[in-house]
Motif scaffolding. Structure first.
Motif, PDB file in Angstrom:
ATOM      1  N   ALA A 190      58.385  -9.612  14.130  1.00  0.00           N
ATOM      2  CA  ALA A 190      58.157  -8.240  13.681  1.00  0.00           C
ATOM      3  C   ALA A 190      57.596  -8.254  12.278  1.00  0.00           C
ATOM      4  CB  ALA A 190      59.470  -7.452  13.724  1.00  0.00           C
ATOM      5  N   ASP A 191      56.639  -7.355  12.012  1.00  0.00           N
ATOM      6  CA  ASP A 191      56.073  -7.256  10.667  1.00  0.00           C
ATOM      7  C   ASP A 191      57.151  -6.981   9.632  1.00  0.00           C
ATOM      8  OD1 ASP A 191      53.655  -7.660  11.817  1.00  0.00           O
ATOM      9  OD2 ASP A 191      52.867  -5.651  11.470  1.00  0.00           O
ATOM     10  N   LYS A 192      58.249  -6.350  10.048  1.00  0.00           N
ATOM     11  CA  LYS A 192      59.334  -6.029   9.133  1.00  0.00           C
ATOM     12  C   LYS A 192      59.893  -7.289   8.490  1.00  0.00           C
ATOM     13  CE  LYS A 192      62.056  -2.911   7.289  1.00  0.00           C
ATOM     14  NZ  LYS A 192      61.497  -1.901   6.355  1.00  0.00           N
ATOM     15  N   THR A 193      59.891  -8.391   9.226  1.00  0.00           N
ATOM     16  CA  THR A 193      60.364  -9.665   8.670  1.00  0.00           C
ATOM     17  C   THR A 193      59.553 -10.031   7.436  1.00  0.00           C
ATOM     18  OG1 THR A 193      61.032 -10.440  10.859  1.00  0.00           O
ATOM     19  CG2 THR A 193      60.699 -12.122   9.170  1.00  0.00           C
ATOM     20  N   VAL A 194      58.229  -9.910   7.541  1.00  0.00           N
ATOM     21  CA  VAL A 194      57.358 -10.214   6.413  1.00  0.00           C
ATOM     22  C   VAL A 194      57.587  -9.213   5.283  1.00  0.00           C
ATOM     23  CG1 VAL A 194      54.970 -10.474   5.660  1.00  0.00           C
ATOM     24  CG2 VAL A 194      55.645 -11.232   7.947  1.00  0.00           C
ATOM     25  N   ASP A 195      57.674  -7.929   5.638  1.00  0.00           N
ATOM     26  CA  ASP A 195      57.840  -6.888   4.621  1.00  0.00           C
ATOM     27  C   ASP A 195      59.100  -7.106   3.779  1.00  0.00           C
ATOM     28  OD1 ASP A 195      55.548  -5.650   5.505  1.00  0.00           O
ATOM     29  OD2 ASP A 195      56.605  -4.275   6.839  1.00  0.00           O
ATOM     30  N   VAL A 196      60.192  -7.452   4.434  1.00  0.00           N
ATOM     31  CA  VAL A 196      61.456  -7.648   3.725  1.00  0.00           C
ATOM     32  C   VAL A 196      61.351  -8.826   2.757  1.00  0.00           C
ATOM     33  CG1 VAL A 196      63.869  -8.328   3.992  1.00  0.00           C
ATOM     34  CG2 VAL A 196      62.904  -6.568   5.481  1.00  0.00           C
ATOM     35  N   HIS A 197      60.793  -9.934   3.225  1.00  0.00           N
ATOM     36  CA  HIS A 197      60.680 -11.104   2.354  1.00  0.00           C
ATOM     37  C   HIS A 197      59.697 -10.862   1.215  1.00  0.00           C
ATOM     38  CE1 HIS A 197      62.890 -13.168   5.531  1.00  0.00           C
ATOM     39  NE2 HIS A 197      63.095 -14.141   4.661  1.00  0.00           N
ATOM     40  N   LEU A 198      58.647 -10.102   1.482  1.00  0.00           N
ATOM     41  CA  LEU A 198      57.723  -9.751   0.405  1.00  0.00           C
ATOM     42  C   LEU A 198      58.419  -8.897  -0.651  1.00  0.00           C
ATOM     43  CD1 LEU A 198      54.422  -8.931   2.333  1.00  0.00           C
ATOM     44  CD2 LEU A 198      54.763 -10.785   0.676  1.00  0.00           C
ATOM     45  N   SER A 199      59.276  -7.990  -0.195  1.00  0.00           N
ATOM     46  CA  SER A 199      60.020  -7.149  -1.127  1.00  0.00           C
ATOM     47  C   SER A 199      60.930  -7.990  -2.009  1.00  0.00           C
ATOM     48  CB  SER A 199      60.832  -6.110  -0.356  1.00  0.00           C
ATOM     49  OG  SER A 199      61.623  -5.334  -1.229  1.00  0.00           O
ATOM     50  N   TRP A 200      61.649  -8.944  -1.405  1.00  0.00           N
ATOM     51  CA  TRP A 200      62.529  -9.825  -2.171  1.00  0.00           C
ATOM     52  C   TRP A 200      61.712 -10.678  -3.153  1.00  0.00           C
ATOM     53  CZ3 TRP A 200      65.501 -11.816   2.740  1.00  0.00           C
ATOM     54  CH2 TRP A 200      66.376 -10.808   3.165  1.00  0.00           C
ATOM     55  N   LEU A 201      60.571 -11.184  -2.679  1.00  0.00           N
ATOM     56  CA  LEU A 201      59.736 -12.037  -3.515  1.00  0.00           C
ATOM     57  C   LEU A 201      59.157 -11.245  -4.678  1.00  0.00           C
ATOM     58  CD1 LEU A 201      58.738 -14.908  -3.754  1.00  0.00           C
ATOM     59  CD2 LEU A 201      56.876 -14.345  -2.170  1.00  0.00           C
ATOM     60  N   ARG A 202      58.730 -10.024  -4.426  1.00  0.00           N
ATOM     61  CA  ARG A 202      58.205  -9.180  -5.500  1.00  0.00           C
ATOM     62  C   ARG A 202      59.260  -8.950  -6.585  1.00  0.00           C
ATOM     63  NH1 ARG A 202      55.090  -5.992  -1.329  1.00  0.00           N
ATOM     64  NH2 ARG A 202      52.895  -6.276  -1.885  1.00  0.00           N
ATOM     65  N   ARG A 203      60.490  -8.712  -6.139  1.00  0.00           N
ATOM     66  CA  ARG A 203      61.567  -8.463  -7.103  1.00  0.00           C
ATOM     67  C   ARG A 203      61.737  -9.661  -8.027  1.00  0.00           C
ATOM     68  NH1 ARG A 203      66.516  -7.290  -3.842  1.00  0.00           N
ATOM     69  NH2 ARG A 203      65.070  -5.735  -3.025  1.00  0.00           N
ATOM     70  N   LYS A 204      61.652 -10.863  -7.478  1.00  0.00           N
ATOM     71  CA  LYS A 204      61.829 -12.061  -8.285  1.00  0.00           C
ATOM     72  C   LYS A 204      60.615 -12.343  -9.173  1.00  0.00           C
ATOM     73  CE  LYS A 204      65.182 -14.009  -5.088  1.00  0.00           C
ATOM     74  NZ  LYS A 204      65.576 -15.102  -4.176  1.00  0.00           N
ATOM     75  N   LEU A 205      59.471 -11.771  -8.793  1.00  0.00           N
ATOM     76  CA  LEU A 205      58.274 -11.902  -9.625  1.00  0.00           C
ATOM     77  C   LEU A 205      58.173 -10.780 -10.657  1.00  0.00           C
ATOM     78  CD1 LEU A 205      55.630 -12.896  -6.906  1.00  0.00           C
ATOM     79  CD2 LEU A 205      56.684 -14.402  -8.612  1.00  0.00           C
ATOM     80  N   GLY A 206      59.162  -9.869 -10.649  1.00  0.00           N
ATOM     81  CA  GLY A 206      59.173  -8.780 -11.613  1.00  0.00           C
ATOM     82  C   GLY A 206      58.169  -7.695 -11.316  1.00  0.00           C
ATOM     83  N   GLU A 207      57.905  -7.462 -10.042  1.00  0.00           N
ATOM     84  CA  GLU A 207      56.953  -6.428  -9.662  1.00  0.00           C
ATOM     85  C   GLU A 207      57.494  -5.653  -8.471  1.00  0.00           C
ATOM     86  OE1 GLU A 207      53.634  -8.264  -6.908  1.00  0.00           O
ATOM     87  OE2 GLU A 207      53.847  -9.528  -8.684  1.00  0.00           O
ATOM     88  N   SER A 208      56.732  -4.670  -8.018  1.00  0.00           N
ATOM     89  CA  SER A 208      57.124  -3.874  -6.853  1.00  0.00           C
ATOM     90  C   SER A 208      55.875  -3.530  -6.064  1.00  0.00           C
ATOM     91  CB  SER A 208      57.832  -2.584  -7.285  1.00  0.00           C
ATOM     92  OG  SER A 208      56.930  -1.736  -7.980  1.00  0.00           O
ATOM     93  N   ALA A 209      56.077  -2.979  -4.856  1.00  0.00           N
ATOM     94  CA  ALA A 209      54.933  -2.584  -4.043  1.00  0.00           C
ATOM     95  C   ALA A 209      54.137  -1.480  -4.721  1.00  0.00           C
ATOM     96  CB  ALA A 209      55.405  -2.136  -2.663  1.00  0.00           C
ATOM     97  N   GLN A 210      54.837  -0.638  -5.473  1.00  0.00           N
ATOM     98  CA  GLN A 210      54.171   0.461  -6.173  1.00  0.00           C
ATOM     99  C   GLN A 210      53.434  -0.031  -7.424  1.00  0.00           C
ATOM    100  OE1 GLN A 210      57.484   0.614  -5.171  1.00  0.00           O
ATOM    101  NE2 GLN A 210      56.815   1.668  -3.293  1.00  0.00           N
ATOM    102  N   ARG A 211      53.952  -1.087  -8.037  1.00  0.00           N
ATOM    103  CA  ARG A 211      53.338  -1.650  -9.248  1.00  0.00           C
ATOM    104  C   ARG A 211      53.153  -3.160  -9.049  1.00  0.00           C
ATOM    105  NH1 ARG A 211      53.547   1.660 -13.689  1.00  0.00           N
ATOM    106  NH2 ARG A 211      53.548  -0.112 -15.125  1.00  0.00           N
ATOM    107  N   PRO A 212      52.210  -3.530  -8.173  1.00  0.00           N
ATOM    108  CA  PRO A 212      52.033  -4.960  -7.868  1.00  0.00           C
ATOM    109  C   PRO A 212      51.293  -5.686  -8.982  1.00  0.00           C
ATOM    110  CG  PRO A 212      50.406  -3.665  -6.710  1.00  0.00           C
ATOM    111  CD  PRO A 212      51.305  -2.690  -7.406  1.00  0.00           C
ATOM    112  N   ARG A 213      51.566  -6.970  -9.111  1.00  0.00           N
ATOM    113  CA  ARG A 213      50.828  -7.831 -10.030  1.00  0.00           C
ATOM    114  C   ARG A 213      50.211  -8.995  -9.248  1.00  0.00           C
ATOM    115  NH1 ARG A 213      53.700 -10.558 -13.716  1.00  0.00           N
ATOM    116  NH2 ARG A 213      51.922 -10.702 -15.170  1.00  0.00           N
ATOM    117  N   TYR A 214      51.053  -9.838  -8.705  1.00  0.00           N
ATOM    118  CA  TYR A 214      50.570 -10.991  -7.956  1.00  0.00           C
ATOM    119  C   TYR A 214      50.370 -10.686  -6.467  1.00  0.00           C
ATOM    120  CZ  TYR A 214      51.381 -14.057 -11.949  1.00  0.00           C
ATOM    121  OH  TYR A 214      51.327 -14.655 -13.176  1.00  0.00           O
ATOM    122  N   LEU A 215      51.307  -9.961  -5.872  1.00  0.00           N
ATOM    123  CA  LEU A 215      51.276  -9.733  -4.429  1.00  0.00           C
ATOM    124  C   LEU A 215      50.738  -8.334  -4.140  1.00  0.00           C
ATOM    125  CD1 LEU A 215      54.732 -11.291  -3.482  1.00  0.00           C
ATOM    126  CD2 LEU A 215      52.470 -12.372  -3.422  1.00  0.00           C
TER     127      LEU A 215
END
Length: 230
Positions: A190-215
């Motif tokens: 499910a795409d949700k699997t990717v979405d959840v891990h991307l959310s966790w990864l963004r948090r550790k990179l200090g960014e968010s989906a609304q304010r992306p930097r790397y992802l």
């Protein structure tokens, strides 16, 4: 020994090749049509696929294009079609080699070993070398990642996801490809699997989906990693 998938509808050819390649030390599974072959290629993850073009359900080039959307497994096209446009079409669709019937098992085995050898030689350096994207440094050998010199506390799957994207900077990677290559679950995932891990990864990179930097998400297409300083 290589794990091979033979997609061939001719029972006599399929049996003869399976037997000959097994005698040469390979583990061979087979499929009689395109869709079953595609399913086996994704679920069983063979080392190499030997693909006929004249299949009963789908043209082999269409199977190859579908497979390339979710997997980088090496493919040798083995077919009776010897016209140059057919050869070009198969190579453009993603084939690694093309052999025209009739051919000997010894010739096919030599081509299999050559394709696998090229893949190992090409992939070894890239997969093990450190990868840098902006302030991100990824060390595959130690499975560590650093952001601006600070080590990131990543789960194994977060590391795999980050590394896979970092090897393709600026390239939009479909979520289905991430499911296939990072999670090994192209079907049933499910795409949700990717979405959840991307959310966790963004948090550790200090960014968010609304304010992306790397992802950066490209809606309806996939996600890409970029250098925020460029």
């Amino acid at each position: 020994m290589a794990r091979l998938l033979l997609v061939e509808d001719d029972a006599q050819v399929r049996s003869a090749l399976s037997r000959a390649l097994t005698e040469r030390g390979h583990a061979v599974t087979s499929a009689v049509a395109g869709m079953p072959g595609l399913t086996l290629a994704v679920e069983d993850r063979p080392d190499l696929v030997v693909l006929d073009l004249g299949l009963p359900d789908l043209d082999g080039c269409e199977v190859l294009r579908m497979l390339r959307a979710v997997s980088a497994v090496p493919v040798i096209v083995a077919t009776a079609r010897d016209a140059e446009p057919e050869i070009v079409r198969a190579l453009d669709a993603g084939a690694d080699d093309y052999v025209v019937k009739p051919f000997s098992a010894a010739q096919l085995d030599a081509r299999i070993r050559a394709v696998l050898r090229r893949g190992r030689d090409a992939g070894a350096g890239a997969e093990a070398a450190p990868v840098r994207v902006g302030g991100l440094l990824i060390e595959p050998a130690g499975r560590e990642a650093f952001l601006d010199g600070v080590r990131l506390d990543l789960t194994p799957k977060e590391f795999d996801l980050l590394h896979y994207l970092a090897l393709r900077p600026g390239q939009v990677v479909p979520k289905r490809e991430l499911l296939a290559e990072v999670w090994r679950m192209a079907y049933g995932g499910a795409d949700k699997t990717v979405d959840v891990h991307l959310s966790w990864l963004r948090r550790k990179l200090g960014e968010s989906a609304q304010r992306p930097r790397y992802l950066q998400t490209v809606h309806g297409v996939g996600v890409k990693i970029v250098d925020p300083g460029t």
